[in-house]
Design a protein around this motif. Structure first.
Motif, mmCIF file in Angstrom:
data_model
loop_
_atom_site.group_PDB
_atom_site.id
_atom_site.type_symbol
_atom_site.label_atom_id
_atom_site.label_comp_id
_atom_site.label_asym_id
_atom_site.label_seq_id
_atom_site.Cartn_x
_atom_site.Cartn_y
_atom_site.Cartn_z
ATOM 1 N N UNK A 119 20.828 -1.971 29.292
ATOM 2 C CA UNK A 119 21.089 -0.659 29.893
ATOM 3 C C UNK A 119 20.874 -0.701 31.406
ATOM 4 N N UNK A 120 19.786 -1.361 31.829
ATOM 5 C CA UNK A 120 19.506 -1.455 33.257
ATOM 6 C C UNK A 120 20.604 -2.221 33.983
ATOM 7 N N UNK A 121 21.247 -3.158 33.298
ATOM 8 C CA UNK A 121 22.252 -4.017 33.933
ATOM 9 C C UNK A 121 23.492 -3.245 34.372
ATOM 10 N N UNK A 122 23.661 -1.997 33.915
ATOM 11 C CA UNK A 122 24.783 -1.190 34.385
ATOM 12 C C UNK A 122 24.635 -0.835 35.862
ATOM 13 N N UNK A 123 23.407 -0.932 36.349
ATOM 14 C CA UNK A 123 23.151 -0.756 37.778
ATOM 15 C C UNK A 123 23.371 -2.101 38.457
ATOM 16 N N UNK A 124 24.323 -2.158 39.363
ATOM 17 C CA UNK A 124 24.692 -3.429 39.993
ATOM 18 C C UNK A 124 23.546 -4.049 40.774
ATOM 19 N N UNK A 125 22.562 -3.231 41.171
ATOM 20 C CA UNK A 125 21.444 -3.771 41.952
ATOM 21 C C UNK A 125 20.341 -4.357 41.073
ATOM 22 N N UNK A 126 20.454 -4.161 39.764
ATOM 23 C CA UNK A 126 19.428 -4.678 38.859
ATOM 24 C C UNK A 126 19.541 -6.196 38.769
ATOM 25 N N UNK A 127 18.404 -6.887 38.926
ATOM 26 C CA UNK A 127 18.441 -8.350 39.097
ATOM 27 C C UNK A 127 17.774 -9.127 37.965
ATOM 28 N N UNK A 128 17.498 -8.478 36.835
ATOM 29 C CA UNK A 128 16.773 -9.146 35.766
ATOM 30 C C UNK A 128 17.676 -9.429 34.569
ATOM 31 N N UNK A 129 17.392 -10.542 33.887
ATOM 32 C CA UNK A 129 18.052 -10.825 32.618
ATOM 33 C C UNK A 129 17.035 -11.401 31.639
ATOM 34 N N UNK A 130 17.300 -11.183 30.358
ATOM 35 C CA UNK A 130 16.378 -11.625 29.316
ATOM 36 C C UNK A 130 16.637 -13.088 28.974
ATOM 37 N N UNK A 131 15.560 -13.882 28.867
ATOM 38 C CA UNK A 131 15.663 -15.286 28.476
ATOM 39 C C UNK A 131 14.669 -15.550 27.354
ATOM 40 N N UNK A 132 14.945 -16.570 26.555
ATOM 41 C CA UNK A 132 14.092 -16.890 25.407
ATOM 42 C C UNK A 132 13.151 -18.052 25.653
ATOM 43 N N UNK A 133 13.296 -18.734 26.779
ATOM 44 C CA UNK A 133 12.427 -19.881 27.036
ATOM 45 C C UNK A 133 12.167 -20.031 28.516
ATOM 46 N N UNK A 134 11.109 -20.751 28.853
ATOM 47 C CA UNK A 134 10.732 -20.980 30.242
ATOM 48 C C UNK A 134 11.837 -21.760 30.961
ATOM 49 N N UNK A 135 11.888 -21.644 32.294
ATOM 50 C CA UNK A 135 10.933 -20.949 33.168
ATOM 51 C C UNK A 135 11.138 -19.438 33.168
#
Length: 230
Positions: A25-41
């Motif tokens: 949902x946050x990703x609809x904002x073009x300035x949002x810079x986070x994505x979900x990952x399942x492993x490090x880093x």
């Protein structure tokens, strides 16, 4: 634009799904810079605040910022949010991490941690065995770590033995064991000096005639002498 990596550590499955959904949902904002990952880093991790401090410390080593989810009765605070997780508060925390990255500072090792880092040569060496398979974040898809975990899932192994098998130095093996120990994934066993066998004890201390045996011998001789009229 930089992209930041957010992961979860030991969260219930329902909350992991919630975090994933919120990030979409946050990703609809073009300035949002986070994505979900399942492993490090990871740049940030969300952990279950109900876990032990050791589990949180292990998670902190994998990310530069850690958010703990607590019970509803617990007050919110720096890097802590109460359940249920709210979208606005999560977004504010992620933005604060972007503006003020949290540096994970090394704390003074506990006696247990110091034992793993620098075992005393005068004491029996500790052997390690896995209780259960480590999470992906601790293995990092490293074939050497996976091999060590596989071996320790079968039997107890010392640092020196793991170093010999993998070709690493003991100093390179110890951090992995240290992280496993922090989250309670290993059992420890100290090897002790073998106790002397009963046979060895008999050799070391020869048996001396007991008083009972001496008395029995004298009585028998006296009876014979009496019968013979001596």
């Amino acid at each position: 634009m930089s992209v930041y990596r957010l992961g979860t550590y030991q969260l219930p499955a329902a909350e992991v799904i919630l975090v994933r959904t919120l990030l979409r949902l946050f990703a609809h904002d073009a300035s949002f810079q986070w994505r979900f990952v399942e492993e490090a880093p990871y740049d940030a991790l969300i952990v279950d605040g109900a876990n032990s401090d050791q589990a949180v410390k292990a998670a902190a080593q994998q990310a530069r910022a850690v958010l703990a989810l607590t019970r509803t009765l617990d007050a919110d605070g720096p890097n802590r949010l109460s359940r249920p997780l709210r979208a606005d508060r999560l977004k504010l925390w992620l933005e604060s991490v972007e503006d003020h990255p949290v540096e994970v500072k090394a704390s003074a090792p506990s006696p247990l941690e110091a034992e793993v880092a620098a075992p005393s040569p005068s004491e029996p060496e500790t052997a390690f065995k896995l209780r259960r398979w480590p999470p992906v974040g601790l293995l990092h898809r490293d074939p050497i770590r996976i091999r060590m975990a596989t071996l320790m899932s079968r039997r107890y192994l010392k640092v020196s033995e793991l170093a010999s098998i993998t070709g690493l130095s003991p100093q390179e093996v110890q951090p992995f064991l240290h992280n496993l120990q922090l989250v309670g994934l290993v059992e420890l066993k100290r090897e002790r000096e073998p106790s002397p066998t009963p046979q060895a004890q008999q050799i070391a201390a020869p048996e001396t005639p007991s008083a009972g045996k001496g008395f029995f011998g004298k009585g028998l001789i006296g009876s014979i002498r009496k019968r013979l009229g001596l």
